[in-house]
Design a protein around this motif. Sequence first.
Motif, short mmCIF file in Angstrom:
data_model
loop_
_atom_site.label_atom_id
_atom_site.label_comp_id
_atom_site.label_asym_id
_atom_site.label_seq_id
_atom_site.Cartn_x
_atom_site.Cartn_y
_atom_site.Cartn_z
N PHE A 68 -7.99 6.94 9.13
CA PHE A 68 -6.92 6.01 9.48
C PHE A 68 -6.38 5.41 8.19
O PHE A 68 -7.13 5.09 7.28
CB PHE A 68 -7.43 4.87 10.37
N ASP A 69 -5.07 5.27 8.11
CA ASP A 69 -4.42 4.55 7.01
C ASP A 69 -4.10 3.16 7.52
O ASP A 69 -3.15 2.96 8.27
CB ASP A 69 -3.14 5.27 6.57
N LEU A 70 -4.92 2.19 7.11
CA LEU A 70 -4.76 0.82 7.59
C LEU A 70 -4.23 -0.07 6.48
O LEU A 70 -4.58 0.10 5.31
CB LEU A 70 -6.10 0.27 8.07
N THR A 71 -3.41 -1.02 6.87
CA THR A 71 -2.95 -2.06 5.96
C THR A 71 -3.22 -3.40 6.63
O THR A 71 -3.33 -3.49 7.85
CB THR A 71 -1.45 -1.95 5.66
N LYS A 72 -3.32 -4.43 5.80
CA LYS A 72 -3.58 -5.76 6.35
C LYS A 72 -2.44 -6.18 7.28
O LYS A 72 -2.66 -6.68 8.37
CB LYS A 72 -3.76 -6.77 5.23
N LEU A 84 -2.54 -7.03 11.31
CA LEU A 84 -1.99 -8.29 11.83
C LEU A 84 -0.96 -8.02 12.92
O LEU A 84 -0.94 -8.68 13.96
CB LEU A 84 -1.36 -9.11 10.70
N GLU A 85 -0.11 -7.03 12.70
CA GLU A 85 0.92 -6.68 13.68
C GLU A 85 0.29 -6.12 14.97
O GLU A 85 0.72 -6.45 16.07
CB GLU A 85 1.89 -5.66 13.08
N SER A 86 -0.73 -5.28 14.81
CA SER A 86 -1.40 -4.70 15.98
C SER A 86 -2.08 -5.76 16.84
O SER A 86 -2.11 -5.65 18.06
CB SER A 86 -2.45 -3.68 15.55
N MET A 87 -2.64 -6.77 16.19
CA MET A 87 -3.40 -7.79 16.91
C MET A 87 -2.51 -8.93 17.41
O MET A 87 -2.98 -9.80 18.13
CB MET A 87 -4.52 -8.35 16.03
N VAL A 147 -11.27 -5.38 18.03
CA VAL A 147 -10.35 -5.04 16.94
C VAL A 147 -10.33 -3.53 16.73
O VAL A 147 -9.26 -2.92 16.61
CB VAL A 147 -10.74 -5.77 15.64
N GLY A 148 -11.50 -2.92 16.70
CA GLY A 148 -11.58 -1.47 16.52
C GLY A 148 -10.86 -0.70 17.61
O GLY A 148 -10.17 0.29 17.35
#
Length: 103
Positions: A10-14, A18-21, A46-47
């Motif tokens: 997965f390519d995750l960014t902070k 934040l947008e997903s949650m 979260v996962g």
Amino acid sequence: MRCVIARFPFDLTKSGVLESMKGIKPEQVVGESVIIGRRNYPVKQVGQVITRQDRRDFSAGEVLRAMNQLGFTCRGLPRAAVPTRVLGPLQQASAMLGIPVPV
């Protein structure tokens, strides 16, 4: 940041996390947790949101590592309270009289 959760990259960014949650109501925290924004979320929740996978497919440790690397504050398991010894009525009376309590 590239991370592997449940054998998938997965390519995750902070900002992406934040947008997903955003708009997700936190469940009750009983174990490890992640602070996102001003809310405290269970790690497994979260996962599930960021990977769109079932919670049984990944471990809490995988998500904790990823969230730590992204700069989120993570909390481990709450410490268990030290169990106190409950005295029976006879033992309590003995203790009040100053007589050593039998173990």
